[in-house]
Motif scaffolding. Structure first.
Motif, short mmCIF file in Angstrom:
data_model
loop_
_atom_site.label_atom_id
_atom_site.label_comp_id
_atom_site.label_asym_id
_atom_site.label_seq_id
_atom_site.Cartn_x
_atom_site.Cartn_y
_atom_site.Cartn_z
N PHE A 8 24.64 -2.57 -4.96
CA PHE A 8 23.67 -3.90 -5.53
C PHE A 8 24.26 -5.13 -4.75
O PHE A 8 23.39 -5.61 -4.27
CB PHE A 8 23.99 -4.04 -6.87
CG PHE A 8 23.20 -3.17 -7.59
CD1 PHE A 8 21.67 -3.58 -7.72
CD2 PHE A 8 23.26 -2.08 -8.49
CE1 PHE A 8 20.63 -2.66 -8.50
CE2 PHE A 8 22.55 -1.27 -9.26
CZ PHE A 8 21.03 -1.68 -8.95
N VAL A 9 25.63 -5.37 -4.50
CA VAL A 9 26.12 -6.57 -4.09
C VAL A 9 25.64 -6.59 -2.57
O VAL A 9 25.04 -7.74 -1.97
CB VAL A 9 27.77 -6.77 -3.88
CG1 VAL A 9 28.07 -7.47 -2.86
CG2 VAL A 9 28.35 -6.79 -5.14
N ILE A 10 25.58 -5.39 -1.84
CA ILE A 10 25.19 -5.30 -0.35
C ILE A 10 23.77 -5.40 -0.24
O ILE A 10 23.35 -6.27 0.53
CB ILE A 10 25.74 -3.97 0.26
CG1 ILE A 10 27.16 -3.92 0.32
CG2 ILE A 10 25.32 -3.93 1.39
CD1 ILE A 10 27.88 -2.48 0.70
N SER A 11 23.10 -4.72 -1.06
CA SER A 11 21.29 -4.96 -0.86
C SER A 11 21.14 -6.49 -1.43
O SER A 11 19.87 -6.99 -1.00
CB SER A 11 20.91 -3.99 -1.98
OG SER A 11 21.13 -2.63 -1.43
N LEU A 12 21.64 -7.12 -2.31
CA LEU A 12 21.35 -8.30 -2.73
C LEU A 12 21.83 -9.55 -1.75
O LEU A 12 21.16 -10.46 -1.78
CB LEU A 12 22.07 -8.60 -3.98
CG LEU A 12 21.28 -8.11 -5.28
CD1 LEU A 12 22.16 -8.16 -6.63
CD2 LEU A 12 19.92 -8.60 -5.48
N THR A 13 22.42 -8.93 -0.77
CA THR A 13 22.90 -10.05 0.30
C THR A 13 21.85 -10.07 1.35
O THR A 13 21.13 -9.36 1.99
CB THR A 13 24.11 -9.81 1.04
OG1 THR A 13 25.17 -9.47 0.33
CG2 THR A 13 24.50 -10.78 2.06
N PRO A 14 21.28 -11.31 1.36
CA PRO A 14 20.07 -11.59 2.29
C PRO A 14 20.27 -11.19 3.85
O PRO A 14 21.26 -11.49 4.39
CB PRO A 14 19.88 -13.17 2.29
CG PRO A 14 20.31 -13.62 0.87
CD PRO A 14 21.52 -12.73 0.94
N GLY A 15 19.57 -10.36 4.41
CA GLY A 15 19.69 -10.12 5.85
C GLY A 15 18.16 -9.80 6.26
O GLY A 15 17.14 -10.37 5.85
N ALA A 16 18.27 -9.17 7.57
CA ALA A 16 16.81 -8.89 8.26
C ALA A 16 16.12 -7.85 7.22
O ALA A 16 15.04 -8.34 7.23
CB ALA A 16 17.26 -8.02 9.59
N GLY A 17 16.76 -6.97 6.45
CA GLY A 17 15.74 -6.18 5.77
C GLY A 17 15.12 -6.94 4.64
O GLY A 17 13.93 -6.74 4.12
N ALA A 18 16.16 -7.70 3.94
CA ALA A 18 15.40 -8.55 2.79
C ALA A 18 14.31 -9.45 3.55
O ALA A 18 13.48 -9.91 2.74
CB ALA A 18 16.43 -9.59 2.26
N ILE A 19 14.46 -10.27 4.40
CA ILE A 19 13.29 -11.10 5.08
C ILE A 19 12.13 -10.21 5.20
O ILE A 19 11.15 -10.95 5.15
CB ILE A 19 13.88 -11.76 6.41
CG1 ILE A 19 15.11 -12.69 6.20
CG2 ILE A 19 12.75 -12.66 7.08
CD1 ILE A 19 15.89 -13.30 7.25
N PHE A 20 12.22 -9.24 5.99
CA PHE A 20 11.34 -8.15 6.21
C PHE A 20 10.36 -7.93 4.96
O PHE A 20 9.24 -8.30 4.93
CB PHE A 20 11.74 -7.17 6.99
CG PHE A 20 10.44 -6.04 7.31
CD1 PHE A 20 9.56 -6.35 8.14
CD2 PHE A 20 10.36 -4.89 6.73
CE1 PHE A 20 8.56 -5.49 8.66
CE2 PHE A 20 9.28 -4.12 6.84
CZ PHE A 20 8.60 -4.36 8.00
N ALA A 21 11.21 -7.59 3.79
CA ALA A 21 10.43 -7.32 2.60
C ALA A 21 9.82 -8.51 2.09
O ALA A 21 8.70 -8.39 1.55
CB ALA A 21 11.49 -6.80 1.62
N MET A 22 10.29 -9.70 2.15
CA MET A 22 9.84 -10.90 1.63
C MET A 22 8.64 -11.40 2.47
O MET A 22 7.52 -11.64 1.70
CB MET A 22 10.85 -11.97 1.64
CG MET A 22 11.96 -12.09 0.61
SD MET A 22 12.85 -13.34 0.41
CE MET A 22 13.85 -13.52 1.79
N SER A 23 8.83 -11.33 3.73
CA SER A 23 7.57 -11.52 4.66
C SER A 23 6.24 -10.62 4.24
O SER A 23 5.23 -11.22 4.26
CB SER A 23 8.05 -11.53 6.14
OG SER A 23 8.23 -10.42 6.43
N ASN A 24 6.50 -9.36 4.03
CA ASN A 24 5.58 -8.38 3.74
C ASN A 24 4.90 -8.85 2.41
O ASN A 24 3.69 -8.60 2.24
CB ASN A 24 6.14 -6.84 3.74
CG ASN A 24 6.11 -6.35 5.40
OD1 ASN A 24 5.34 -6.64 6.05
ND2 ASN A 24 6.84 -5.28 5.35
N ALA A 25 5.58 -9.10 1.40
CA ALA A 25 5.07 -9.31 0.19
C ALA A 25 4.26 -10.86 0.29
O ALA A 25 3.21 -10.85 -0.52
CB ALA A 25 6.45 -9.55 -0.88
#
Length: 209
Positions: A14-31
């Motif tokens: 959970f800590v690692i997935s919650l850390t903003p990175g390329a994957g998080a940015i990609f998910a946000m931009s798609n949403a």
């Protein structure tokens, strides 16, 4: 994998997935561009890339286990130290001055396959991911127990956590999180919070096995 070790895996995941990175940015931009529901296709693509990274690391770790349990232990502790290093670097990272406050840069409609394929590429083309998983994976593997079962539990747990975080946290709160990351103050807060969490994870994984 013992239950306490699995709980440590869940917390770390959970800590690692919650850390903003390329994957998080990609998910946000798609949403933002295509809607929350359709953003799942890009997130699923990211999981395929994660699986490739884990398989590559697993092959190398398996060779280490077969050749030298002592060397495997050294890799595990070095990996924990690397996670702590990432935390310190995250805390010391300088915020980037926002280039634009426009959160409504909607892209043309994309097919599910296009988003899936781009999700694969986003994570697959990140060379740092291999180094990270080389530090992360050995923390949860017991060389004296069957490896296939351990890796199966690890992969399924990591997938479930990453999908949940990417879809229900980053994609669901895309606009709010995007605004936070686009301010200098917000970036500093995130860096300190997640840097501290990384350091805590590194210390925990060095102590629990």
């Amino acid at each position: 994998m013992t239950f306490p070790l699995w709980l440590a895996l869940v917390g770390s995941g959970f800590v690692i997935s919650l850390t903003p990175g390329a994957g998080a940015i990609f998910a946000m931009s798609n949403a933002i561009a295509h809607g929350w529901r359709r953003s799942i296709w890009g997130i699923l693509g990211q999981q395929v890339a994660l699986l490739v990274h884990i398989l590559v690391v697993a092959a190398g770790v398996g060779a280490l286990v077969a050749g030298s349990p002592v060397l495997f232990a050294v890799i595990r502790y070095v990996g924990a130290a690397y996670l702590i290093y990432l935390g310190v670097r995250q805390i010391l990272a300088k915020p980037v001055e926002p280039a634009s406050d426009d959160l409504e840069m909607l892209a043309p409609p994309q097919s599910a396959w296009t988003m899936f394929r781009r999700g694969v590429l986003v994570n697959l083309t990140n060379p740092k991911a291999i180094v990270f998983f080389l530090a992360f994976v050995p923390q949860f593997i017991r060389p004296d127990l069957p490896l296939v079962e351990q890796y199966t539990v690890l992969v399924l747990t990591v997938f479930a956590i990453d999908i949940a975080v990417m879809w229900f946290v980053f994609a669901a709160a895309a606009r709010a999180i995007a605004r936070l990351t686009r301010s200098v103050k917000g970036q500093r807060v995130l860096s300190r919070v997640f840097g501290g969490l990384f350091i805590g994870v590194g210390v925990l994984l060095a102590a629990v096995h």
